[in-house]
Design a protein around this motif. Structure first.
Motif, PDB file in Angstrom:
ATOM      1  N   GLU A   1       1.187   2.808 -22.966  1.00 63.63           N
ATOM      2  CA  GLU A   1      -0.159   2.983 -22.412  1.00 63.63           C
ATOM      3  C   GLU A   1      -0.454   1.915 -21.370  1.00 63.63           C
ATOM      4  O   GLU A   1      -0.980   2.218 -20.286  1.00 63.63           O
ATOM      5  N   THR A   2      -0.090   0.670 -21.672  1.00 62.58           N
ATOM      6  CA  THR A   2      -0.299  -0.423 -20.723  1.00 62.58           C
ATOM      7  C   THR A   2       0.473  -0.175 -19.438  1.00 62.58           C
ATOM      8  O   THR A   2      -0.029  -0.415 -18.328  1.00 62.58           O
ATOM      9  N   ALA A   3       1.700   0.327 -19.566  1.00 64.19           N
ATOM     10  CA  ALA A   3       2.527   0.598 -18.389  1.00 64.19           C
ATOM     11  C   ALA A   3       1.917   1.692 -17.523  1.00 64.19           C
ATOM     12  O   ALA A   3       1.886   1.577 -16.287  1.00 64.19           O
ATOM     13  N   ILE A   4       1.421   2.756 -18.139  1.00 63.74           N
ATOM     14  CA  ILE A   4       0.826   3.863 -17.382  1.00 63.74           C
ATOM     15  C   ILE A   4      -0.428   3.395 -16.641  1.00 63.74           C
ATOM     16  O   ILE A   4      -0.623   3.721 -15.460  1.00 63.74           O
ATOM     17  N   PHE A   5      -1.261   2.613 -17.307  1.00 64.08           N
ATOM     18  CA  PHE A   5      -2.469   2.110 -16.642  1.00 64.08           C
ATOM     19  C   PHE A   5      -2.105   1.157 -15.511  1.00 64.08           C
ATOM     20  O   PHE A   5      -2.772   1.138 -14.467  1.00 64.08           O
ATOM     21  N   ALA A   6      -1.052   0.367 -15.690  1.00 65.64           N
ATOM     22  CA  ALA A   6      -0.598  -0.526 -14.622  1.00 65.64           C
ATOM     23  C   ALA A   6      -0.105   0.283 -13.426  1.00 65.64           C
ATOM     24  O   ALA A   6      -0.354  -0.070 -12.269  1.00 65.64           O
ATOM     25  N   MET A   7       0.575   1.390 -13.688  1.00 74.65           N
ATOM     26  CA  MET A   7       1.042   2.273 -12.620  1.00 74.65           C
ATOM     27  C   MET A   7      -0.136   2.912 -11.887  1.00 74.65           C
ATOM     28  O   MET A   7      -0.138   3.028 -10.661  1.00 74.65           O
ATOM     29  N   LEU A   8      -1.120   3.367 -12.639  1.00 74.72           N
ATOM     30  CA  LEU A   8      -2.308   3.960 -12.019  1.00 74.72           C
ATOM     31  C   LEU A   8      -2.993   2.964 -11.094  1.00 74.72           C
ATOM     32  O   LEU A   8      -3.395   3.303  -9.975  1.00 74.72           O
ATOM     33  N   LYS A   9      -3.135   1.734 -11.561  1.00 71.20           N
ATOM     34  CA  LYS A   9      -3.777   0.694 -10.750  1.00 71.20           C
ATOM     35  C   LYS A   9      -2.962   0.411  -9.496  1.00 71.20           C
ATOM     36  O   LYS A   9      -3.511   0.274  -8.389  1.00 71.20           O
TER      37      LYS A   9
ATOM     38  N   SER B   1      16.415   0.089  -2.189  1.00 68.23           N
ATOM     39  CA  SER B   1      15.870  -1.003  -2.991  1.00 68.23           C
ATOM     40  C   SER B   1      14.700  -0.540  -3.851  1.00 68.23           C
ATOM     41  O   SER B   1      14.553  -0.954  -5.011  1.00 68.23           O
ATOM     42  N   GLN B   2      13.861   0.355  -3.305  1.00 73.46           N
ATOM     43  CA  GLN B   2      12.734   0.892  -4.068  1.00 73.46           C
ATOM     44  C   GLN B   2      13.217   1.897  -5.116  1.00 73.46           C
ATOM     45  O   GLN B   2      12.666   1.978  -6.211  1.00 73.46           O
ATOM     46  N   ARG B   3      14.252   2.654  -4.772  1.00 77.32           N
ATOM     47  CA  ARG B   3      14.800   3.629  -5.722  1.00 77.32           C
ATOM     48  C   ARG B   3      15.358   2.920  -6.953  1.00 77.32           C
ATOM     49  O   ARG B   3      15.201   3.388  -8.082  1.00 77.32           O
ATOM     50  N   SER B   4      15.979   1.776  -6.738  1.00 77.65           N
ATOM     51  CA  SER B   4      16.500   0.988  -7.852  1.00 77.65           C
ATOM     52  C   SER B   4      15.378   0.521  -8.773  1.00 77.65           C
ATOM     53  O   SER B   4      15.496   0.569 -10.000  1.00 77.65           O
ATOM     54  N   LYS B   5      14.274   0.077  -8.182  1.00 79.63           N
ATOM     55  CA  LYS B   5      13.128  -0.360  -8.989  1.00 79.63           C
ATOM     56  C   LYS B   5      12.514   0.812  -9.750  1.00 79.63           C
ATOM     57  O   LYS B   5      12.052   0.660 -10.887  1.00 79.63           O
TER      58      LYS B   5
ATOM     59  N   LYS C   1      -3.173   3.125  -6.749  1.00 76.01           N
ATOM     60  CA  LYS C   1      -4.436   3.147  -6.008  1.00 76.01           C
ATOM     61  C   LYS C   1      -4.541   1.996  -5.007  1.00 76.01           C
ATOM     62  O   LYS C   1      -5.454   1.980  -4.174  1.00 76.01           O
ATOM     63  N   SER C   2      -3.619   1.060  -5.103  1.00 76.39           N
ATOM     64  CA  SER C   2      -3.750  -0.163  -4.300  1.00 76.39           C
ATOM     65  C   SER C   2      -3.255  -0.011  -2.869  1.00 76.39           C
ATOM     66  O   SER C   2      -3.466  -0.887  -2.043  1.00 76.39           O
TER      67      SER C   2
ATOM     68  N   ASP D   1       6.702  -0.232  -4.406  1.00 71.37           N
ATOM     69  CA  ASP D   1       5.714   0.247  -3.445  1.00 71.37           C
ATOM     70  C   ASP D   1       4.700   1.168  -4.134  1.00 71.37           C
ATOM     71  O   ASP D   1       5.081   2.005  -4.956  1.00 71.37           O
ATOM     72  N   PRO D   2       3.408   1.035  -3.821  1.00 71.11           N
ATOM     73  CA  PRO D   2       2.394   1.880  -4.457  1.00 71.11           C
ATOM     74  C   PRO D   2       2.653   3.377  -4.324  1.00 71.11           C
ATOM     75  O   PRO D   2       2.388   4.145  -5.256  1.00 71.11           O
TER      76      PRO D   2
END
Length: 202
Positions: free
Chosen positions: A185-193, A97-101, A196-197, A159-160
C-alpha cells in the motif's frame, strides 16, 4: 485504505444484482458507467453484446472532471491519425536506465506482496505472466527479485511518466491475491505521488 478495498465489495454486490435482474441490458449499461465513475471517468455505454462467454462493450468517454481542458485537447489531438499502441511497445520506448529501474520496481512489489516469494516460484510465475510484458522485461524483473529492493530509492530515481505508465500493472501485482499489506500500500501511494509530480511523453 486503497479505493479498491472499498470498491471491490461494492462491485461484487452489483454483480449479484445483475445476475438477478430482469432488465440485465439496461442495468449493466448503468452499472458499467457507475464503475468508471468511481475512477472519475465520465463514460456512456453505446453497445453491449454477449460474445464467446464475454461481454463486448463500446464506450464514449468525456473529459474527466479532474482533467485540465488543455490536457484533454492534447489527448484528442494525439489520437488523430495514430494507431493503437500496445503496452509492450510503450515499455520498449523507455530509455534503458529507466527500464531497469522499472524492472526493480515491479520486483519490489512482488517481494512485498508475496513475502515467501523466494520459495514460491509458482506464485512469482503467475504474477509475471499477468503483466503481459516481453521476455526482456521479464528477465530483468526475475533478476531484480534476487536482491532486496528499496522503494524510497527507486521512487526518487524513476521518471514520473514511467511510474504513471506502470501504475495499472503495479496495482494488479499488489492486489493479485485480493489482499493488500502495508508495504505494498505504501509503495502504491508513493507511485501515485510520484506520477503526479511531473509529466513527459514517451
Amino acid at each position: 485504505m486503497m479505493l479498491s478495498q472499498i470498491v471491490r465489495p461494492l462491485v461484487d454486490t452489483q454483480i449479484r444484482r445483475l445476475a438477478s435482474s430482469q432488465t440485465t441490458y439496461s442495468t449493466l449499461v448503468e452499472t458499467i458507467a457507475k464503475w468508471l465513475s468511481y475512477l472519475g471517468v465520465k463514460a456512456r455505454v453505446t453497445h453491449l453484446a454477449n460474445q464467446s462467454g464475454q461481454i463486448q462493450v463500446s464506450l464514449t468517454v468525456d473529459k474527466p472532471n479532474t482533467c485540465a481542458s488543455d490536457d484533454w485537447q492534447q489527448i484528442l489531438h494525439n489520437l488523430e491519425g495514430q494507431k493503437s499502441v500496445s503496452s509492450l511497445s510503450a515499455y520498449n520506448q523507455i530509455v534503458p536506465s529507466q527500464r531497469s529501474k522499472l524492472q526493480r520496481l515491479f520486483a519490489y512489489l512482488i517481494q512485498t506482496s508475496q513475502p515467501d516469494h523466494k520459495t514460491n516460484l509458482n506464485v512469482i510465475t503467475n504474477k509475471l505472466n499477468k503483466l503481459n510484458l516481453d521476455e526482456f522485461m521479464l528477465l530483468g524483473i526475475r533478476s531484480a527479485l534476487r536482491v532486496p529492493q528499496s522503494i524510497d530509492r527507486l521512487i526518487k530515481e524513476i521518471d514520473p511518466d514511467v511510474v504513471a505508465l506502470a501504475l495499472p500493472q503495479a496495482v494488479e501485482i499488489a492486489l493479485s491475491d485480493r489482499q493488500l499489506n502495508r508495504e505494498a500500500e505504501t509503495a502504491i501511494f508513493a507511485m501515485l505521488k510520484a506520477a503526479k509530480s511531473g509529466a513527459k511523453s514517451y
